[in-house]
Design a protein around this motif. Structure first.
Motif, PDB file in Angstrom:
ATOM      1  N   UNK A 111      18.903  59.655  28.168  1.00  0.00           N
ATOM      2  CA  UNK A 111      19.891  60.699  28.980  1.00  0.00           C
ATOM      3  C   UNK A 111      20.550  59.508  29.708  1.00  0.00           C
ATOM      4  N   UNK A 112      21.658  59.251  29.581  1.00  0.00           N
ATOM      5  CA  UNK A 112      22.707  58.480  30.274  1.00  0.00           C
ATOM      6  C   UNK A 112      22.821  57.173  29.824  1.00  0.00           C
ATOM      7  N   UNK A 113      22.110  56.774  28.950  1.00  0.00           N
ATOM      8  CA  UNK A 113      21.988  55.354  28.251  1.00  0.00           C
ATOM      9  C   UNK A 113      23.383  54.995  27.460  1.00  0.00           C
ATOM     10  N   UNK A 114      23.554  55.982  26.807  1.00  0.00           N
ATOM     11  CA  UNK A 114      24.954  55.588  25.768  1.00  0.00           C
ATOM     12  C   UNK A 114      26.123  55.168  26.465  1.00  0.00           C
ATOM     13  N   UNK A 115      26.523  55.934  27.580  1.00  0.00           N
ATOM     14  CA  UNK A 115      27.667  55.626  28.404  1.00  0.00           C
ATOM     15  C   UNK A 115      27.746  54.214  28.929  1.00  0.00           C
ATOM     16  N   UNK A 116      26.619  53.578  28.830  1.00  0.00           N
ATOM     17  CA  UNK A 116      26.535  52.096  29.408  1.00  0.00           C
ATOM     18  C   UNK A 116      26.169  51.204  28.351  1.00  0.00           C
ATOM     19  N   UNK A 117      26.392  51.428  27.155  1.00  0.00           N
ATOM     20  CA  UNK A 117      25.942  50.640  26.198  1.00  0.00           C
ATOM     21  C   UNK A 117      27.263  49.492  26.189  1.00  0.00           C
ATOM     22  N   UNK A 118      26.864  48.055  25.793  1.00  0.00           N
ATOM     23  CA  UNK A 118      27.580  46.872  25.585  1.00  0.00           C
ATOM     24  C   UNK A 118      28.649  47.147  24.444  1.00  0.00           C
ATOM     25  N   UNK A 119      29.774  46.644  24.608  1.00  0.00           N
ATOM     26  CA  UNK A 119      30.778  46.722  23.584  1.00  0.00           C
ATOM     27  C   UNK A 119      30.280  46.146  22.119  1.00  0.00           C
ATOM     28  N   UNK A 120      29.690  45.214  22.244  1.00  0.00           N
ATOM     29  CA  UNK A 120      28.688  44.788  20.777  1.00  0.00           C
ATOM     30  C   UNK A 120      27.995  45.908  20.329  1.00  0.00           C
ATOM     31  N   UNK A 121      27.279  46.439  21.013  1.00  0.00           N
ATOM     32  CA  UNK A 121      26.427  47.657  20.525  1.00  0.00           C
ATOM     33  C   UNK A 121      27.458  48.638  19.739  1.00  0.00           C
ATOM     34  N   UNK A 122      28.362  49.036  20.859  1.00  0.00           N
ATOM     35  CA  UNK A 122      29.328  50.152  20.377  1.00  0.00           C
ATOM     36  C   UNK A 122      30.078  49.624  18.966  1.00  0.00           C
ATOM     37  N   UNK A 123      30.233  48.487  18.920  1.00  0.00           N
ATOM     38  CA  UNK A 123      31.128  48.170  17.798  1.00  0.00           C
ATOM     39  C   UNK A 123      30.037  48.282  16.302  1.00  0.00           C
ATOM     40  N   UNK A 124      28.753  47.832  16.758  1.00  0.00           N
ATOM     41  CA  UNK A 124      27.799  47.890  15.514  1.00  0.00           C
ATOM     42  C   UNK A 124      27.741  49.545  15.212  1.00  0.00           C
ATOM     43  N   UNK A 125      27.694  50.409  16.073  1.00  0.00           N
ATOM     44  CA  UNK A 125      27.504  51.733  15.642  1.00  0.00           C
ATOM     45  C   UNK A 125      28.875  52.192  14.850  1.00  0.00           C
ATOM     46  N   UNK A 126      29.825  51.750  15.439  1.00  0.00           N
ATOM     47  CA  UNK A 126      31.191  52.170  14.980  1.00  0.00           C
ATOM     48  C   UNK A 126      31.548  51.874  13.549  1.00  0.00           C
ATOM     49  N   UNK A 127      31.030  50.543  13.282  1.00  0.00           N
ATOM     50  CA  UNK A 127      31.133  49.794  12.119  1.00  0.00           C
ATOM     51  C   UNK A 127      30.358  50.460  10.809  1.00  0.00           C
ATOM     52  N   UNK A 128      28.995  50.841  11.528  1.00  0.00           N
ATOM     53  CA  UNK A 128      28.082  51.482  10.508  1.00  0.00           C
ATOM     54  C   UNK A 128      28.541  52.958  10.045  1.00  0.00           C
ATOM     55  N   UNK A 129      29.230  53.709  11.072  1.00  0.00           N
ATOM     56  CA  UNK A 129      29.833  55.001  10.664  1.00  0.00           C
ATOM     57  C   UNK A 129      30.894  55.138  10.030  1.00  0.00           C
ATOM     58  N   UNK A 130      31.854  54.006  10.149  1.00  0.00           N
ATOM     59  CA  UNK A 130      33.027  53.631   9.117  1.00  0.00           C
ATOM     60  C   UNK A 130      32.671  53.373   8.014  1.00  0.00           C
ATOM     61  N   UNK A 131      31.513  52.622   7.674  1.00  0.00           N
ATOM     62  CA  UNK A 131      30.872  52.219   6.171  1.00  0.00           C
ATOM     63  C   UNK A 131      30.475  53.448   5.677  1.00  0.00           C
TER      64      UNK A 131
END
Length: 146
Positions: A111-131
């Motif tokens: 709980x609460x961890x996702x809102x504080x992730x680093x931009x690099x981690x967010x970009x990895x998640x974003x690109x995996x979902x875009x793929x």
């Protein structure tokens, strides 16, 4: 018959050819059998999301905390990425927030961890979902928070 009118599971064959080209560039040397096997995996959807090629997209914004957010465009459609609480999501469509055509959601920590992730981690998640989206795979859904 041109490659523009050949379709493979609602994906143009040119996308498949691009993916195979990218695969062959990563696996040296790639035999014809390897490329045929990769094509079959691409079409049947058994390539793991982490190994799918990242599609071209335009990123207008990525940043923030609680939530971490990103906005941009892929294949002429808007997308909205959001990470808050214990999950992140990507929605794509003409109105990705109000009426998304495609959505993918994953749990990512306590709980609460996702809102504080680093931009690099967010970009990895974003690109995996875009793929996943570009490969024609369905998005994953999980129950809402609360």
């Amino acid at each position: 018959m041109t490659d523009q009118n050949i379709e493979t599971q609602d994906r143009p064959i040119t996308d498949l050819a691009k993916s195979l080209y990218e695969l062959s560039a990563r696996t040296t040397p790639a035999s014809d059998a390897d490329l045929i096997q990769a094509a079959a995996k691409y079409v049947e959807g058994s390539i793991p999301p982490s190994e799918l090629p990242v599609p071209e997209y335009d990123l207008a914004h990525l940043g923030g905390n609680c939530p971490v957010q990103a906005e941009g465009v892929i294949n002429g459609k808007s997308f909205y990425y959001r990470a808050r609480w214990d999950r992140w999501s990507l929605s794509i469509g003409a109105d990705p927030i109000g009426a998304p055509e495609w959505t993918h959601v994953e749990i990512c920590g306590a709980a609460l961890e996702a809102g504080w992730m680093e931009e690099d981690e967010a970009k990895e998640h974003l690109e995996r979902a875009l793929a996943l989206y570009a490969a024609g795979r369905p998005g994953a859904q999980i129950p809402p928070v609360g």
